[in-house]
Scaffold this active site. Structure first.
Site, PDB file in Angstrom:
ATOM      1  N   ASN A 208      -8.271  -0.417  14.903  1.00  0.00           N
ATOM      2  CA  ASN A 208      -8.404  -1.252  16.089  1.00  0.00           C
ATOM      3  C   ASN A 208     -10.069  -1.009  16.182  1.00  0.00           C
ATOM      4  O   ASN A 208     -10.763  -0.567  16.786  1.00  0.00           O
ATOM      5  CB  ASN A 208      -7.745  -0.561  17.052  1.00  0.00           C
ATOM      6  CG  ASN A 208      -8.163  -0.800  18.289  1.00  0.00           C
ATOM      7  OD1 ASN A 208      -8.351  -1.756  18.642  1.00  0.00           O
ATOM      8  ND2 ASN A 208      -8.058   0.189  19.308  1.00  0.00           N
ATOM      9  N   TRP A 209     -10.619  -2.389  16.370  1.00  0.00           N
ATOM     10  CA  TRP A 209     -12.226  -2.793  16.124  1.00  0.00           C
ATOM     11  C   TRP A 209     -12.624  -2.655  17.580  1.00  0.00           C
ATOM     12  O   TRP A 209     -13.302  -2.793  17.630  1.00  0.00           O
ATOM     13  CB  TRP A 209     -12.576  -4.604  15.308  1.00  0.00           C
ATOM     14  CG  TRP A 209     -12.036  -3.884  13.694  1.00  0.00           C
ATOM     15  CD1 TRP A 209     -12.138  -3.045  13.217  1.00  0.00           C
ATOM     16  CD2 TRP A 209     -12.881  -3.934  12.713  1.00  0.00           C
ATOM     17  NE1 TRP A 209     -11.813  -2.526  11.509  1.00  0.00           N
ATOM     18  CE2 TRP A 209     -12.994  -4.660  11.854  1.00  0.00           C
ATOM     19  CE3 TRP A 209     -14.044  -5.383  13.091  1.00  0.00           C
ATOM     20  CZ2 TRP A 209     -13.716  -5.079  10.337  1.00  0.00           C
ATOM     21  CZ3 TRP A 209     -14.164  -6.377  11.662  1.00  0.00           C
ATOM     22  CH2 TRP A 209     -14.325  -5.439  11.019  1.00  0.00           C
ATOM     23  N   LYS A 210     -11.455  -3.186  18.617  1.00  0.00           N
ATOM     24  CA  LYS A 210     -12.234  -2.702  19.924  1.00  0.00           C
ATOM     25  C   LYS A 210     -12.922  -4.052  19.750  1.00  0.00           C
ATOM     26  O   LYS A 210     -13.167  -5.153  19.278  1.00  0.00           O
ATOM     27  CB  LYS A 210     -12.479  -1.637  20.418  1.00  0.00           C
ATOM     28  CG  LYS A 210     -11.447  -0.308  19.866  1.00  0.00           C
ATOM     29  CD  LYS A 210     -11.948   1.045  20.779  1.00  0.00           C
ATOM     30  CE  LYS A 210     -10.927   1.938  20.334  1.00  0.00           C
ATOM     31  NZ  LYS A 210     -11.023   3.046  20.788  1.00  0.00           N
TER      32      LYS A 210
ATOM     33  N   HIS B  19      -2.852  -0.517  24.958  1.00  0.00           N
ATOM     34  CA  HIS B  19      -3.987   0.570  24.265  1.00  0.00           C
ATOM     35  C   HIS B  19      -4.523   1.475  25.695  1.00  0.00           C
ATOM     36  O   HIS B  19      -4.798   0.532  27.009  1.00  0.00           O
ATOM     37  CB  HIS B  19      -4.588   0.181  23.426  1.00  0.00           C
ATOM     38  CG  HIS B  19      -5.849   0.975  22.915  1.00  0.00           C
ATOM     39  ND1 HIS B  19      -7.036   1.765  24.250  1.00  0.00           N
ATOM     40  CD2 HIS B  19      -6.199   1.555  21.864  1.00  0.00           C
ATOM     41  CE1 HIS B  19      -7.348   2.261  22.820  1.00  0.00           C
ATOM     42  NE2 HIS B  19      -7.215   2.586  21.884  1.00  0.00           N
TER      43      HIS B  19
ATOM     44  N   GLU C  18      -6.962   1.642  26.718  1.00  0.00           N
ATOM     45  CA  GLU C  18      -8.378   1.021  27.425  1.00  0.00           C
ATOM     46  C   GLU C  18      -7.940   0.011  28.225  1.00  0.00           C
ATOM     47  O   GLU C  18      -8.495  -0.562  29.018  1.00  0.00           O
ATOM     48  CB  GLU C  18      -9.303   0.880  26.143  1.00  0.00           C
ATOM     49  CG  GLU C  18      -9.817   1.864  26.064  1.00  0.00           C
ATOM     50  CD  GLU C  18     -10.347   1.940  24.073  1.00  0.00           C
ATOM     51  OE1 GLU C  18     -10.650   1.007  24.107  1.00  0.00           O
ATOM     52  OE2 GLU C  18     -10.924   2.879  23.699  1.00  0.00           O
TER      53      GLU C  18
ATOM     54  N   GLU D 150      -1.212   8.042  21.048  1.00  0.00           N
ATOM     55  CA  GLU D 150      -2.958   8.506  20.600  1.00  0.00           C
ATOM     56  C   GLU D 150      -3.241   9.138  22.342  1.00  0.00           C
ATOM     57  O   GLU D 150      -3.040   8.446  23.366  1.00  0.00           O
ATOM     58  CB  GLU D 150      -3.418   6.927  21.230  1.00  0.00           C
ATOM     59  CG  GLU D 150      -3.213   5.444  20.076  1.00  0.00           C
ATOM     60  CD  GLU D 150      -4.004   4.407  19.789  1.00  0.00           C
ATOM     61  OE1 GLU D 150      -4.795   4.810  18.992  1.00  0.00           O
ATOM     62  OE2 GLU D 150      -4.604   4.570  20.278  1.00  0.00           O
TER      63      GLU D 150
ATOM     64  N   GLY E 243     -11.895   8.812  20.483  1.00  0.00           N
ATOM     65  CA  GLY E 243     -13.659   8.138  20.311  1.00  0.00           C
ATOM     66  C   GLY E 243     -13.957   9.777  20.822  1.00  0.00           C
ATOM     67  O   GLY E 243     -15.053  10.260  21.179  1.00  0.00           O
TER      68      GLY E 243
ATOM     69  N   SER F 268      -9.353   9.554  17.156  1.00  0.00           N
ATOM     70  CA  SER F 268     -10.131  10.529  16.418  1.00  0.00           C
ATOM     71  C   SER F 268      -9.917  10.339  14.810  1.00  0.00           C
ATOM     72  O   SER F 268      -9.704  11.809  13.911  1.00  0.00           O
ATOM     73  CB  SER F 268     -10.136  11.289  16.636  1.00  0.00           C
ATOM     74  OG  SER F 268     -11.936  11.544  18.067  1.00  0.00           O
TER      75      SER F 268
ATOM     76  N   GLY G 275     -10.191   3.904  15.210  1.00  0.00           N
ATOM     77  CA  GLY G 275     -10.726   3.090  15.874  1.00  0.00           C
ATOM     78  C   GLY G 275     -12.297   3.106  15.393  1.00  0.00           C
ATOM     79  O   GLY G 275     -12.604   2.078  14.348  1.00  0.00           O
ATOM     80  N   GLY G 276     -12.399   4.147  15.366  1.00  0.00           N
ATOM     81  CA  GLY G 276     -14.227   4.324  15.363  1.00  0.00           C
ATOM     82  C   GLY G 276     -14.509   4.020  13.801  1.00  0.00           C
ATOM     83  O   GLY G 276     -15.238   3.340  13.062  1.00  0.00           O
TER      84      GLY G 276
HETATM   85  P1  PGA Z   1     -10.161   6.424  17.498  1.00  0.00           P
HETATM   86  O1  PGA Z   1      -9.906   5.481  18.234  1.00  0.00           O
HETATM   87  O2  PGA Z   1     -10.183   6.707  16.012  1.00  0.00           O
HETATM   88  O3  PGA Z   1     -11.957   5.647  17.715  1.00  0.00           O
HETATM   89  O4  PGA Z   1     -10.712   7.797  17.903  1.00  0.00           O
HETATM   90  C1  PGA Z   1      -8.411   4.900  17.902  1.00  0.00           C
HETATM   91  C2  PGA Z   1      -8.013   4.142  18.743  1.00  0.00           C
HETATM   92  O5  PGA Z   1      -8.378   4.175  20.253  1.00  0.00           O
HETATM   93  O6  PGA Z   1      -7.234   3.694  18.172  1.00  0.00           O
END
Ligand code: PGA
Length: 252
Positions: free
Chosen positions: A12-14, A99, A101, A169, A175, A214, A235-236
């Site tokens: 997930n590149w956001k 998600h 967010e 999640e 993050g 994470s 994500g990251g």
């Molecule tokens: P993260 O994000 O791996 O950076 O914690 C995961 C996500 O929000 O899908």
């Protein structure tokens, strides 16, 4: 890692990436080709602006490309929205919905997510629905109650299990570098699996349940080995080829 696990590793590149990121797609395509993954599917979900160029580049590869959101509407006067069929039109194979967010910064309710899920499942998109508790809810011992409610309300009664994926999640793990104990991940995934089977029947065993929050090269192997964990939403660590590759190394 259990040999017969059929894994989905999704990035997930956001709100990250530019046309320069096409080089990461090329590297991933080459890597997937040399690895000859049998039981592992790899998906990246860049921002809308990059989907078309990514799908064009990855056309003849096994790398899947998806989106991070879609509309609950089919078409019409909805400024700024993108429908599932528009995603399919540019070659997208998947979409992430609900998600945390989106739930938090865009006030997305379970009802809205439910309608987006129905809309996405009306096309052939692999539909990944995210669920997760806050730290406050976890500390009060409400994790399963929260997950149960999100699951019940965000998913329609009528689903195509083949295209349905759940991502657990924990919001506090996203993050932050923090992850739940392996046993807690097991408990939540087992709970989700039981709820899906009681609502949709045995066919729901086909629904993959990913863990997200994470995930990195240090913890991926342990997380992916947990029973009922069918992959990861990353994500990251999906933004840099070397980090994402290090996670994929544990698959197959
Ligand atoms: P993260 O994000 O791996 O950076 O914690 C995961 C996500 O929000 O899908």
């Amino acid at each position: 890692m259990s040999k017969n696990k059929n894994l989905l590793i999704a990035g997930n590149w956001k709100m990250n990436g530019s046309r320069r990121s096409l080089s990461i797609v090329s590297l991933l395509m080459k890597y997937i080709k040399t690895k000859k993954f049998k039981n592992t599917h790899v998906l990246i979900c860049p921002p809308f602006t990059l989907i078309n160029s990514f799908t064009t580049l990855a056309k003849r590869s096994k790398l899947m490309v998806g989106a991070q959101d879609c509309s609950n509407k089919a078409l019409g006067a909805y400024t700024g929205e993108v429908s599932p069929s528009m995603l399919v039109d540019v070659g997208s194979q998947a979409v992430i919905l609900g998600h945390s967010e989106r739930r938090e910064y865009h006030n997305e309710s379970n009802k809205l997510i439910h309608d987006k899920v129905s809309n996405a499942l009306g096309t052939d998109l692999l539909t990944i629905v995210c669920l997760g508790e806050s730290l406050f809810q976890k500390k009060r011992g409400n994790t399963l109650r929260v997950i149960g409610e999100q699951l019940r309300k965000s998913l329609p009664d009528n689903i195509n299990v083949k295209n349905m994926v759940i991502a657990y999640e924990p919001i506090w793990a996203i993050g932050s570098g923090l992850i739940p104990e392996n046993d807690d991940i097991y408990k939540v995934h087992h709970f989700i699996s039981q709820k899906l089977i009681s609502r949709y029947g045995n066919k729901a065993k086909k629904i993959k349940i990913l863990y997200g929050g994470s995930v990195n090269k240090k913890n991926a192997s342990a997380i992916l080995s947990i029973q009922y964990v069918d992959g990861a939403l990353v994500g990251g660590a999906s933004l840099k080829f070397s980090d994402f590759k290090a996670i994929l190394e544990f698959c197959n």
